[in-house]
Design an enzyme around this catalytic site. Structure first.
Site, mmCIF file in Angstrom:
data_model
loop_
_atom_site.group_PDB
_atom_site.id
_atom_site.type_symbol
_atom_site.label_atom_id
_atom_site.label_comp_id
_atom_site.label_asym_id
_atom_site.label_seq_id
_atom_site.Cartn_x
_atom_site.Cartn_y
_atom_site.Cartn_z
ATOM 1 N N CYS A 94 0.666 -0.903 0.031
ATOM 2 C CA CYS A 94 -0.309 -0.557 0.361
ATOM 3 C C CYS A 94 0.931 0.991 0.306
ATOM 4 O O CYS A 94 1.377 1.694 -1.190
ATOM 5 C CB CYS A 94 -0.783 0.349 1.318
ATOM 6 S SG CYS A 94 -2.212 1.228 0.739
ATOM 7 N N ARG A 128 -11.967 7.048 -2.177
ATOM 8 C CA ARG A 128 -10.930 5.857 -1.647
ATOM 9 C C ARG A 128 -11.381 4.737 -2.306
ATOM 10 O O ARG A 128 -12.673 4.188 -3.018
ATOM 11 C CB ARG A 128 -11.548 5.824 -0.497
ATOM 12 C CG ARG A 128 -10.167 6.887 0.336
ATOM 13 C CD ARG A 128 -10.723 6.312 1.918
ATOM 14 N NE ARG A 128 -9.375 5.694 2.585
ATOM 15 C CZ ARG A 128 -8.146 6.365 2.113
ATOM 16 N NH1 ARG A 128 -7.612 6.936 2.401
ATOM 17 N NH2 ARG A 128 -7.248 5.680 3.167
ATOM 18 N N HIS A 192 -3.420 -5.464 1.890
ATOM 19 C CA HIS A 192 -3.888 -6.434 3.699
ATOM 20 C C HIS A 192 -4.119 -7.364 3.199
ATOM 21 O O HIS A 192 -4.950 -8.200 2.551
ATOM 22 C CB HIS A 192 -4.419 -4.877 3.885
ATOM 23 C CG HIS A 192 -3.480 -3.085 3.943
ATOM 24 N ND1 HIS A 192 -2.327 -3.040 4.380
ATOM 25 C CD2 HIS A 192 -3.663 -2.109 3.244
ATOM 26 C CE1 HIS A 192 -2.800 -2.313 3.663
ATOM 27 N NE2 HIS A 192 -3.528 -1.306 3.139
HETATM 28 N N1 GLN Z 1 -1.835 6.806 2.117
HETATM 29 C C1 GLN Z 1 -2.171 5.410 1.025
HETATM 30 C C2 GLN Z 1 -3.175 6.243 0.285
HETATM 31 O O1 GLN Z 1 -4.667 6.235 0.862
HETATM 32 C C3 GLN Z 1 -1.337 4.660 2.033
HETATM 33 C C4 GLN Z 1 -2.920 4.655 2.394
HETATM 34 C C5 GLN Z 1 -2.319 2.375 2.812
HETATM 35 O O2 GLN Z 1 -1.231 2.963 3.031
HETATM 36 N N2 GLN Z 1 -3.126 2.179 3.426
HETATM 37 O O3 GLN Z 1 -3.406 5.425 -1.364
#
Ligand code: GLN
Length: 235
Positions: A94, A128, A192
C-alpha cells in the site's frame, strides 16, 4: 541449505503498519522456521539507521502523513536501496508501493519524491478504494488467486520496467485493472489482510527467492479454511 539465519527487516513498523501488516514478517519467519530454516525478524524503527545486510525487507501501509515521514527517513538512510542492489527480496504494501516508486502526489496535491526502486508513479484518485480484492497472478508467478483487503486513495501507474503482480477481478488495486508491481525481487501490492497470511503461496515465493531453495507446501487447514472463506466473501 545454508546454516545462516535469514534476516527479515520489518521496516518502520511504528509508521507503516496499518491493518497488522507486521504479520507479513511473522508469516515469513514462521513458514521458514517450521521448515527448519533459521529466520529472525529485525525491527527498524523511525530514527534508527537502516541496515543493508538483511535478506528480506517488509514495508507496510500507512496514511499520507506517515508515508511522507517514512520516505524521508528511508531516503536519508538508504540501506534498503543498497540492499536491493545486493539482490535482497522486498515486499511493499500500500504506502509501500507508493514510496518505492519515482514519486507520489498526495491527496493535498503535493508531490514527494519516492525511493526510485520501482518504475511507477502514484497520485490520489477521486475516491477511496475500500473492500475485498481478488486478482489473478500475472505471468504464472504463483498458484491461486491473490486475495486481500484494500483501503487507499492513491492510484499507481507502472512504467515499462515494472510489471503487474496480478490482474484485478474484484476491487481496484493500482487502477481498477492491474494490482501491484514486480521489479526484480521487489514485490508490491495494495493488499492488506495482511497479504501473506491470506496468500501463503506468495509468502513461499518470497522465501524461495531469499533462500534460493524450493520449499514444499505446508498443510495448514486453518489457513486454507480462512483463505477459502475470504475468497468466497469477495466473489
Ligand atoms: N496513503 C495511501 C493512500 O491512501 C496509502 C494508504 C495505506 O497504506 N493504507 O493511498
Amino acid at each position: 541449505m545454508s546454516e545462516s539465519t535469514i534476516q527479515i527487516a520489518l521496516v518502520l513498523p511504528d509508521l507503516l503498519g496499518t491493518y497488522g501488516d507486521f504479520g507479513n514478517a511473522v508469516v515469513l519467519e514462521k513458514r521458514m522456521t517450521w521448515r527448519g530454516i533459521k529466520a529472525e525478524i529485525v525491527p527498524i524503527n523511525y530514527g534508527e539507521p537502516v541496515p543493508d545486510s538483511c535478506d528480506i525487507y517488509v514495508v507496510g501501509g500507512g496514511e499520507d502523513t506517515a508515508q511522507t515521514l517514512a520516505v524521508k527517513h528511508l531516503r536519508e538512510h538508504p540501506g534498503l536501496q543498497r540492499a536491493v542492489t545486493k539482490n535482497a527480496v522486498v515486499l511493499g504494501v500500500c504506502a509501500g508501493i507508493q514510496i518505492f516508486g519515482e514519486s507520489f502526489t498526495r491527496a493535498d496535491n503535493v508531490t514527494h519524491p519516492g525511493m526510485g526502486l520501482i518504475d511507477s508513479t502514484s497520485h490520489a484518485g477521486g475516491s477511496r478504494a475500500i473492500g475485498e480484492v481478488l486478482a489473478e497472478p500475472a505471468d504464472g508467478l504463483f498458484e491461486g488467486v491473490l486475495s486481500g483487503f484494500e483501503n487507499h486513495q492513491g492510484r499507481t501507474v507502472l512504467g515499462p520496467a515494472a510489471r503487474p503482480l496480478a490482474h484485478v477481478k474484484v476491487g481496484t488495486g493500482n487502477d481498477g485493472s492491474v494490482e501491484g508491481a514486480v521489479q526484480g525481487r521487489i514485490v508490491c501490492t495494495y493488499l492488506h489482510g495482511p497479504v501473506l497470511p491470506r496468500n501463503p503461496q506468495l509468502a513461499d515465493l518470497l522465501i524461495e527467492w531469499a533462500t534460493g531453495t524450493k520449499v514444499a507446501p505446508l498443510d495448514l487447514p486453518a489457513v486454507t479454511a480462512m483463505r477459502a472463506e475470504r475468497v468466497r466473501a469477495a466473489s
